[in-house]
Design an enzyme around this catalytic site. Structure first.
Site, PDB file in Angstrom:
ATOM      1  N   CYS A  77     -12.273  37.355   5.561  1.00  0.00           N
ATOM      2  CA  CYS A  77     -13.393  37.598   5.980  1.00  0.00           C
ATOM      3  C   CYS A  77     -14.454  36.599   6.046  1.00  0.00           C
ATOM      4  O   CYS A  77     -15.310  37.307   5.855  1.00  0.00           O
ATOM      5  CB  CYS A  77     -13.848  39.173   5.547  1.00  0.00           C
ATOM      6  SG  CYS A  77     -14.482  39.748   6.134  1.00  0.00           S
ATOM      7  N   ARG A 134      -8.239  22.931   3.164  1.00  0.00           N
ATOM      8  CA  ARG A 134      -8.315  21.704   3.741  1.00  0.00           C
ATOM      9  C   ARG A 134      -9.009  21.872   5.556  1.00  0.00           C
ATOM     10  O   ARG A 134      -9.988  21.111   5.797  1.00  0.00           O
ATOM     11  CB  ARG A 134      -7.490  20.916   4.030  1.00  0.00           C
ATOM     12  CG  ARG A 134      -6.553  20.518   2.549  1.00  0.00           C
ATOM     13  CD  ARG A 134      -5.245  19.215   2.310  1.00  0.00           C
ATOM     14  NE  ARG A 134      -5.905  18.345   2.463  1.00  0.00           N
ATOM     15  CZ  ARG A 134      -6.154  17.592   3.531  1.00  0.00           C
ATOM     16  NH1 ARG A 134      -5.593  18.167   5.059  1.00  0.00           N
ATOM     17  NH2 ARG A 134      -6.969  16.601   3.609  1.00  0.00           N
ATOM     18  N   GLU A 141      -3.025   4.906  -8.465  1.00  0.00           N
ATOM     19  CA  GLU A 141      -2.316   6.502  -8.226  1.00  0.00           C
ATOM     20  C   GLU A 141      -2.971   7.225  -7.175  1.00  0.00           C
ATOM     21  O   GLU A 141      -3.438   8.115  -6.703  1.00  0.00           O
ATOM     22  CB  GLU A 141      -4.292   7.281  -9.042  1.00  0.00           C
ATOM     23  CG  GLU A 141      -4.654   5.957 -10.399  1.00  0.00           C
ATOM     24  CD  GLU A 141      -5.200   6.489 -10.916  1.00  0.00           C
ATOM     25  OE1 GLU A 141      -6.373   7.398 -10.514  1.00  0.00           O
ATOM     26  OE2 GLU A 141      -5.692   6.146 -11.817  1.00  0.00           O
ATOM     27  N   PRO A 142      -1.405   7.615  -6.569  1.00  0.00           N
ATOM     28  CA  PRO A 142      -0.883   8.497  -5.613  1.00  0.00           C
ATOM     29  C   PRO A 142      -0.858   9.752  -5.412  1.00  0.00           C
ATOM     30  O   PRO A 142       0.404  10.011  -6.069  1.00  0.00           O
ATOM     31  CB  PRO A 142      -0.275   7.955  -4.843  1.00  0.00           C
ATOM     32  CG  PRO A 142       0.748   6.640  -5.881  1.00  0.00           C
ATOM     33  CD  PRO A 142       0.026   6.632  -7.186  1.00  0.00           C
ATOM     34  N   GLY A 143      -1.386  10.424  -5.015  1.00  0.00           N
ATOM     35  CA  GLY A 143      -1.225  12.230  -5.464  1.00  0.00           C
ATOM     36  C   GLY A 143      -1.038  12.268  -4.400  1.00  0.00           C
ATOM     37  O   GLY A 143       0.095  12.839  -4.432  1.00  0.00           O
ATOM     38  N   ARG A 144      -1.989  12.435  -2.950  1.00  0.00           N
ATOM     39  CA  ARG A 144      -1.283  12.868  -1.794  1.00  0.00           C
ATOM     40  C   ARG A 144       0.027  12.646  -1.017  1.00  0.00           C
ATOM     41  O   ARG A 144       0.437  12.526  -0.336  1.00  0.00           O
ATOM     42  CB  ARG A 144      -2.303  12.532  -0.376  1.00  0.00           C
ATOM     43  CG  ARG A 144      -2.209  13.137   0.983  1.00  0.00           C
ATOM     44  CD  ARG A 144      -2.916  12.269   1.751  1.00  0.00           C
ATOM     45  NE  ARG A 144      -4.787  12.340   0.873  1.00  0.00           N
ATOM     46  CZ  ARG A 144      -5.138  13.307   1.388  1.00  0.00           C
ATOM     47  NH1 ARG A 144      -4.998  14.647   1.611  1.00  0.00           N
ATOM     48  NH2 ARG A 144      -5.979  13.173   0.266  1.00  0.00           N
ATOM     49  N   TYR A 181      -2.853  19.222  -2.519  1.00  0.00           N
ATOM     50  CA  TYR A 181      -4.525  20.001  -1.757  1.00  0.00           C
ATOM     51  C   TYR A 181      -4.137  21.223  -1.169  1.00  0.00           C
ATOM     52  O   TYR A 181      -5.248  21.637  -0.513  1.00  0.00           O
ATOM     53  CB  TYR A 181      -5.131  19.084  -1.705  1.00  0.00           C
ATOM     54  CG  TYR A 181      -5.598  17.730  -2.164  1.00  0.00           C
ATOM     55  CD1 TYR A 181      -5.967  17.590  -3.417  1.00  0.00           C
ATOM     56  CD2 TYR A 181      -4.740  16.193  -1.909  1.00  0.00           C
ATOM     57  CE1 TYR A 181      -5.965  16.655  -4.216  1.00  0.00           C
ATOM     58  CE2 TYR A 181      -5.189  15.340  -2.407  1.00  0.00           C
ATOM     59  CZ  TYR A 181      -5.271  15.372  -3.330  1.00  0.00           C
ATOM     60  OH  TYR A 181      -5.330  14.271  -4.180  1.00  0.00           O
TER      61      TYR A 181
HETATM   62  N1  LLP Z   1      -6.809   9.207  -8.348  1.00  0.00           N
HETATM   63  C1  LLP Z   1      -7.774   9.472  -9.099  1.00  0.00           C
HETATM   64  C2  LLP Z   1      -8.902   9.391 -10.239  1.00  0.00           C
HETATM   65  C3  LLP Z   1      -9.130  10.641  -8.322  1.00  0.00           C
HETATM   66  O1  LLP Z   1      -9.900  11.376  -8.005  1.00  0.00           O
HETATM   67  C4  LLP Z   1      -8.089  10.773  -6.371  1.00  0.00           C
HETATM   68  C5  LLP Z   1      -8.258  11.640  -6.323  1.00  0.00           C
HETATM   69  C6  LLP Z   1      -6.926  10.555  -6.752  1.00  0.00           C
HETATM   70  C7  LLP Z   1      -6.576   8.933  -7.757  1.00  0.00           C
HETATM   71  C8  LLP Z   1      -5.436  10.466  -5.595  1.00  0.00           C
HETATM   72  O2  LLP Z   1      -5.792  10.728  -4.577  1.00  0.00           O
HETATM   73  P1  LLP Z   1      -4.780  11.155  -3.782  1.00  0.00           P
HETATM   74  O3  LLP Z   1      -3.871   9.568  -3.457  1.00  0.00           O
HETATM   75  O4  LLP Z   1      -4.491  11.915  -3.276  1.00  0.00           O
HETATM   76  O5  LLP Z   1      -5.631  11.008  -1.809  1.00  0.00           O
HETATM   77  N2  LLP Z   1      -9.031  18.123  -1.792  1.00  0.00           N
HETATM   78  C9  LLP Z   1      -8.764  16.649  -0.949  1.00  0.00           C
HETATM   79  C10 LLP Z   1      -8.239  15.367  -1.878  1.00  0.00           C
HETATM   80  C11 LLP Z   1      -9.774  14.873  -3.018  1.00  0.00           C
HETATM   81  C12 LLP Z   1      -8.946  14.208  -3.923  1.00  0.00           C
HETATM   82  C13 LLP Z   1      -9.977  13.710  -4.274  1.00  0.00           C
HETATM   83  N3  LLP Z   1     -10.043  12.814  -5.906  1.00  0.00           N
HETATM   84  C14 LLP Z   1      -8.376  16.991  -0.015  1.00  0.00           C
HETATM   85  O6  LLP Z   1      -7.813  17.836  -0.130  1.00  0.00           O
HETATM   86  O7  LLP Z   1      -8.034  15.656   0.661  1.00  0.00           O
END
Ligand code: LLP
Length: 401
Positions: free
Chosen positions: A331, A301, A256-259, A360
């Site tokens: 502010c 961030r 589940e990559p997001g970043r 993010y």
């Molecule tokens: N799967 C689940 C269940 C998650 O909770 C998350 C991220 C991901 C996948 C994706 O994670 P990634 O591959 O993007 O690391 N706002 C923070 C990141 C919080 C991520 C929360 N969950 C930041 O800006 O670093």
């Protein structure tokens, strides 16, 4: 890219988020090539950046969606993603949210025993379960999602309780899930957690997939090394092959990559509004503040996690470098994008590019100080498309009755 950034800012306003779809495709292809186990399924963690052209690009590359809220499920469905390609990893969901996901035909990953029992009691026949495998890794303590201090997942010692819910209901646990943290550049922690999850999975008898979650970091700093993805992919494949041989069935691997697919493809462009230098005082050296027309309301961030984002002065790359603080217009004293950063000394009117802002960034933006949100633009080769216009002050004020 032949697109002129100052033309974009003139057209869509400053500050402005810009995403490069070509780079997103490249990152998607890199991670897909690295994880060689078959079958592997990628779910894009839409929380990183739900901008529709970004999501469509990843969907076209074969990604499903990892959603963590009814809103994220709704966005995925609106973009034509099939319910079976969406996984809803709940966190403290309500009964109403649970029933809605069931009605939508979306599989739920439960992160607590009581929510799993409620799902079984509501008549669900399938669920995934998120376990806390005790080993985590992340860029910052606030993004660590495994270990004793985190609210996420069912404790790794509570597999018997999960089996009891399965035994006493028609619900079958078809997926075994973890997500150990975000922004990790440590492959060893990831592999160690995978091993714990596979030990748990060995006790669950109805599995169709193992989900190792997201968390793969990117090198934000110029001197950082990214994870060796092909090596990590090969280790994950070896673990899965061994596991499936003893489990007696070939299971799907999910990630589940997001970043990873989107962070480097996004830039927040901002205009310098003021440059001032405080003289040396009380043992503090002179300090130059470069003020901009954005702030932590648009990219939280650095302020929230102390994160480093590369910043370049695209208007004046040849100017002599000087160590400055790049700050926002909110502010609060914590509204700092970078402390003591060496930059070609900006002047008011210069455009700064805050890089690696595709994940993010806008998805965590707020309207604090009643400042509107910037526009989002996507670039695909030479084609520029407005994905979301900037909001106006009137939109903010009209939200109250
Ligand atoms: N799967 C689940 C269940 C998650 O909770 C998350 C991220 C991901 C996948 C994706 O994670 P990634 O591959 O993007 O690391 N706002 C923070 C990141 C919080 C991520 C929360 N969950 C930041 O800006 O670093």
């Amino acid at each position: 890219m032949t697109v002129s950034i100052s033309d974009l800012l003139n057209t869509y306003g400053s500050p402005l988020y810009v995403y490069d779809l070509g780079l997103i495709r490249q990152q998607a292809a890199a991670i897909q090539a690295a994880f060689c186990y078959q079958p592997t399924r990628f779910l894009y963690a839409i929380k990183a950046n739900p901008c529709p052209p970004v999501v469509r690009t990843l969907s076209a590359a074969g990604f499903g969606i990892d959603a963590v809220s009814p809103g994220e499920v709704a966005m995925a469905l609106r973009l034509g993603i099939r319910p079976q390609d969406i996984l809803y990893t709940e966190n403290n969901m309500t009964d109403a949210e649970m029933r809605q996901a069931m009605d939508q035909g979306v599989l739920i990953t439960c992160g607590s025993l009581d929510r799993l029992a409620a799902l079984a009691a509501a008549g669900a026949t399938e669920a995934a379960v998120r376990f806390n495998p005790r080993i985590g890794d992340s860029e910052h303590a606030k993004t660590l999602t495994a270990g004793p201090l985190t609210k996420f997942g069912i404790h790794h010692s509570q597999v018997d309780e999960v089996l009891a819910i399965e035994r006493d209901s028609d619900l079958r646990v078809v997926g075994c899930h973890m997500h150990i943290g975000s922004g990790s550049l440590d492959a060893e922690a990831f592999v160690a957690a995978m091993q714990v999850i596979l030990e748990i999975a060995a006790r669950l008898t109805h599995l169709r997939f193992i989900d190792f979650g997201g968390g793969i970091g990117i090198p934000y700093r110029e001197d950082q090394q990214g994870i060796d993805l092909p090596a990590l992919g090969a280790r994950a494949a070896a673990l899965m092959e061994d596991f499936c041989a003893s489990y007696g069935r070939r299971l799907e691997l999910r990630l589940e990559p997001g970043r990873f697919p989107v962070a480097e493809a996004g830039t927040l462009y901002t205009t310098v509004t003021s440059v001032k230098t405080n003289p040396a005082e009380d043992g503090h050296p002179a300090r130059t503040f470069v003020g901009t027309d954005t702030g932590f309301n648009h990219l939280v961030r650095p302020c929230m996690y102390g994160s480093y984002h590369p910043i370049t002065n695209i208007s004046r790359p040849e100017a002599p470098p000087q160590v400055v603080d790049v700050v926002g217009n909110i502010c609060e004293s914590g509204d700092i994008f970078a402390r003591d950063r060496s930059l070609p000394l900006p002047q008011p009117g210069d455009i700064l590019a805050i890089g690696c802002a595709g994940a993010y960034g806008m998805s965590m933006a707020s309207t604090y100080n009643l400042r509107p949100l910037p526009a989002e633009v996507v670039i695909d080769g030479d084609t520029v498309t407005l994905a979301r216009p900037r909001t106006e002050i009137a939109d903010l004020l009209d939200a109250w009755c």
